[in-house]
Design a protein around this motif. Structure first.
Motif, PDB file in Angstrom:
ATOM      1  N   ILE A 369      55.714  22.220  55.272  1.00  0.00           N
ATOM      2  CA  ILE A 369      57.035  22.142  55.876  1.00  0.00           C
ATOM      3  C   ILE A 369      57.018  22.703  57.296  1.00  0.00           C
ATOM      4  O   ILE A 369      56.271  23.637  57.607  1.00  0.00           O
ATOM      5  N   GLU A 370      57.805  22.092  58.187  1.00  0.00           N
ATOM      6  CA  GLU A 370      58.026  22.643  59.516  1.00  0.00           C
ATOM      7  C   GLU A 370      59.304  23.483  59.462  1.00  0.00           C
ATOM      8  O   GLU A 370      60.410  22.981  59.676  1.00  0.00           O
ATOM      9  N   LEU A 371      59.138  24.767  59.170  1.00  0.00           N
ATOM     10  CA  LEU A 371      60.306  25.621  58.951  1.00  0.00           C
ATOM     11  C   LEU A 371      61.218  25.684  60.165  1.00  0.00           C
ATOM     12  O   LEU A 371      62.433  25.834  60.033  1.00  0.00           O
ATOM     13  N   HIS A 372      60.644  25.569  61.351  1.00  0.00           N
ATOM     14  CA  HIS A 372      61.462  25.637  62.557  1.00  0.00           C
ATOM     15  C   HIS A 372      62.282  24.368  62.760  1.00  0.00           C
ATOM     16  O   HIS A 372      63.290  24.389  63.467  1.00  0.00           O
ATOM     17  N   ALA A 373      61.856  23.256  62.143  1.00  0.00           N
ATOM     18  CA  ALA A 373      62.499  21.967  62.401  1.00  0.00           C
ATOM     19  C   ALA A 373      63.534  21.583  61.354  1.00  0.00           C
ATOM     20  O   ALA A 373      64.427  20.776  61.642  1.00  0.00           O
ATOM     21  N   VAL A 374      63.434  22.135  60.149  1.00  0.00           N
ATOM     22  CA  VAL A 374      64.311  21.641  59.079  1.00  0.00           C
ATOM     23  C   VAL A 374      65.793  21.945  59.304  1.00  0.00           C
ATOM     24  O   VAL A 374      66.639  21.133  58.911  1.00  0.00           O
ATOM     25  N   PRO A 375      66.175  23.079  59.933  1.00  0.00           N
ATOM     26  CA  PRO A 375      67.606  23.227  60.216  1.00  0.00           C
ATOM     27  C   PRO A 375      68.152  22.111  61.101  1.00  0.00           C
ATOM     28  O   PRO A 375      69.269  21.626  60.893  1.00  0.00           O
ATOM     29  N   ALA A 376      67.347  21.677  62.077  1.00  0.00           N
ATOM     30  CA  ALA A 376      67.774  20.571  62.938  1.00  0.00           C
ATOM     31  C   ALA A 376      67.874  19.280  62.151  1.00  0.00           C
ATOM     32  O   ALA A 376      68.832  18.504  62.321  1.00  0.00           O
ATOM     33  N   THR A 377      66.904  19.013  61.270  1.00  0.00           N
ATOM     34  CA  THR A 377      66.940  17.774  60.507  1.00  0.00           C
ATOM     35  C   THR A 377      68.122  17.752  59.553  1.00  0.00           C
ATOM     36  O   THR A 377      68.769  16.711  59.374  1.00  0.00           O
ATOM     37  N   ARG A 378      68.426  18.881  58.928  1.00  0.00           N
ATOM     38  CA  ARG A 378      69.617  18.931  58.052  1.00  0.00           C
ATOM     39  C   ARG A 378      70.884  18.594  58.839  1.00  0.00           C
ATOM     40  O   ARG A 378      71.732  17.826  58.375  1.00  0.00           O
ATOM     41  N   ARG A 379      71.022  19.161  60.029  1.00  0.00           N
ATOM     42  CA  ARG A 379      72.196  18.865  60.855  1.00  0.00           C
ATOM     43  C   ARG A 379      72.201  17.407  61.318  1.00  0.00           C
ATOM     44  O   ARG A 379      73.255  16.791  61.431  1.00  0.00           O
ATOM     45  N   HIS A 380      71.017  16.881  61.573  1.00  0.00           N
ATOM     46  CA  HIS A 380      70.902  15.482  61.966  1.00  0.00           C
ATOM     47  C   HIS A 380      71.369  14.568  60.825  1.00  0.00           C
ATOM     48  O   HIS A 380      72.029  13.545  61.061  1.00  0.00           O
TER      49      HIS A 380
END
Length: 455
Positions: A369-380
């Motif tokens: 997992i890219e932990l830094h990226a998943v908050p952005a993907t969830r919002r996307h």
């Protein structure tokens, strides 16, 4: 910073099924977009990022996974197993090896596409024809006119298409835009630099092999040129060949160019010039550049790109990044942080990536997992769903994704041809350059038809 949209909950509290859905989603609570019944979702391309996208969608909305599709039977079965183990999982997905059969035999609200680049256009357009909205990974195409065809299909069929350029939904970058761009703190902007110095270019020499019985190499290749088989290409090996993708320009520049265009409200570049080649990593089969620069010209300034897949970055704090230079200061940003450096003696203002480890504890157990990226993907994903519900354009609407993707593809064409290019998106030509215009649409392999039709 949460994305700004309206969530349609009109009938949610009136529905017993919706109450059951709410209970089942547990701690995710009001971060979800609710509806009376789950979204029926399918995934084409069940590799690393295809699963990442599906699982982020499952975290923020009631989803019934109805279909999974992949030409690698082992990967498909593994994706089905892992997806069924998710706490949010609902459904009993049918498994397909051929996306055409999947789209013809299943009814879906949403199709996620995580295939290699050379499959994006045909899968996205067919999904829209069959009635689905689409979440499409970047770059959206392997040639410019594929992108034009996807955009035309989205508008013709009235579908919402969100492109996976999720920097537009990255909390700390949204914060930086609001604080320093929208307020004018940078002053007049005169120059932009974007870059990637990751050592991400595969450069091996694997021997030719027999195609395993669990993998349909013919269908995986599809409309692309067919290379001799030298191992499973979808284990990131395909990214090192221009037959299937757009090199580091398409993988990495597309993100940073799109970020800068969003932050500074830019559209098509006036002119694109690029130079580069394979200068250092000459020992393998890879045919993508290991070194490349590009200049995207706008009215008031230029955006300069540089990538090297070898050596050291000039700024180790920002190896994949953008830097926007204004008369009153500089804004540097990446997926991990931002820094605003004011002109004069004022202190630097720093911001960091948002993690959501406590809110989504299961993230930490997810492999790769890219932990830094998943908050952005969830919002996307939330923005994507809200756009479907409200019939509005999402943050990374297909037109925005097309401009960013096509600009990078045009940079590759400039590097190949050794001259600057100016694209006319109305006429869909490069004026005065018939040879370059001919390269806007690449030949498909026999048996496959390019989706672009000249008006």
């Amino acid at each position: 910073m949460e994305p700004h949209f309206n969530i349609n909950r009109r009938n949610f509290v009136k529905s017993a099924s919706a109450v059951a859905l709410l209970s089942s989603m547990g701690a995710y609570g009001m971060d979800l977009i609710y509806r009376d019944k789950p979204w029926k979702v399918g995934l084409i391309g069940t590799g690393w990022y295809g699963k990442m996208d599906l699982w982020r969608l499952m975290q923020v909305a009631p989803v019934e996974v109805v279909a999974l599709c992949d030409v690698d039977r082992h990967m498909l079965e593994e994706a089905a197993r892992l997806t069924s183990q998710r706490p949010e999982f609902k459904g009993k997905p049918r498994l397909f090896s051929d996306y055409r059969k999947m789209l013809a035999e299943t009814e879906m609200d949403i199709v996620l596409i995580g295939t290699p680049d050379h499959w994006h256009a045909l899968t996205a357009i067919e999904a829209m024809k069959q009635g689905a909205h689409v979440y499409l990974q970047k770059p959206i195409s392997v040639d410019v006119l594929e992108g034009e065809a996807i955009l035309a299909a989205a508008r013709q069929y009235g579908r919402t298409v969100q492109v996976g350029t999720q920097r537009r939904s990255t909390p700390h970058l949204q914060e930086a835009k609001k604080k320093f761009i929208d307020t004018g703190m940078l002053g007049k902007i005169g120059h932009v630099e974007i870059c990637c110095y990751y050592h991400m270019r595969a450069d091996g020499n694997p021997p030719l092999q027999e195609v395993p019985d669990f993998f349909d190499y013919e269908l995986w290749t599809g409309p692309a040129p067919k290379r001799p088989y030298d191992g499973l290409p979808h284990r990131r090996w395909w990214r090192t060949f221009m037959e299937y993708g757009n090199g580091i320009m398409g993988d990495m520049c597309v993100h940073m160019l799109d970020t800068v265009r969003w932050m500074l409200d830019l559209r098509w570049p006036n002119r694109i010039t690029s130079h580069g080649g394979i200068y250092v990593q000459t020992g393998g089969k890879s045919n993508i550049t290991d070194t490349q620069s590009a200049v995207f010209e706008y009215d008031d300034f230029e955006v300069h790109w540089q990538h090297r897949s070898w050596g050291t970055p000039p700024d180790p704090e920002y190896p994949w990044a953008f830097k926007i230079y204004g008369e009153k200061g500089t804004l540097a940003g990446s997926v991990m942080q931002y820094d605003f450096i004011p002109a004069g003696d004022a202190p630097t203002i720093h911001g960091d990536v948002l993690y959501e480890r406590e809110k989504y504890p299961g993230d930490a157990q997810e492999p790769d997992i890219e932990l830094h990226a998943v908050p952005a993907t969830r919002r996307h994903m939330l923005d994507f769903l809200a756009s479907i519900e409200n019939n509005t354009r999402p943050f990374s609407d297909i037109e925005e994704g097309h401009i960013s993707s096509a600009s990078c593809i045009l940079a590759n064409l400039s590097q190949k041809l050794g001259r600057s290019l100016q694209y006319d998106p109305v006429q869909k030509v490069i004026p005065g350059d018939a040879a370059a215009t001919a390269l806007l649409k690449r030949a498909y392999r026999e048996g496959w038809e390019h989706p672009f039709k000249q008006a």
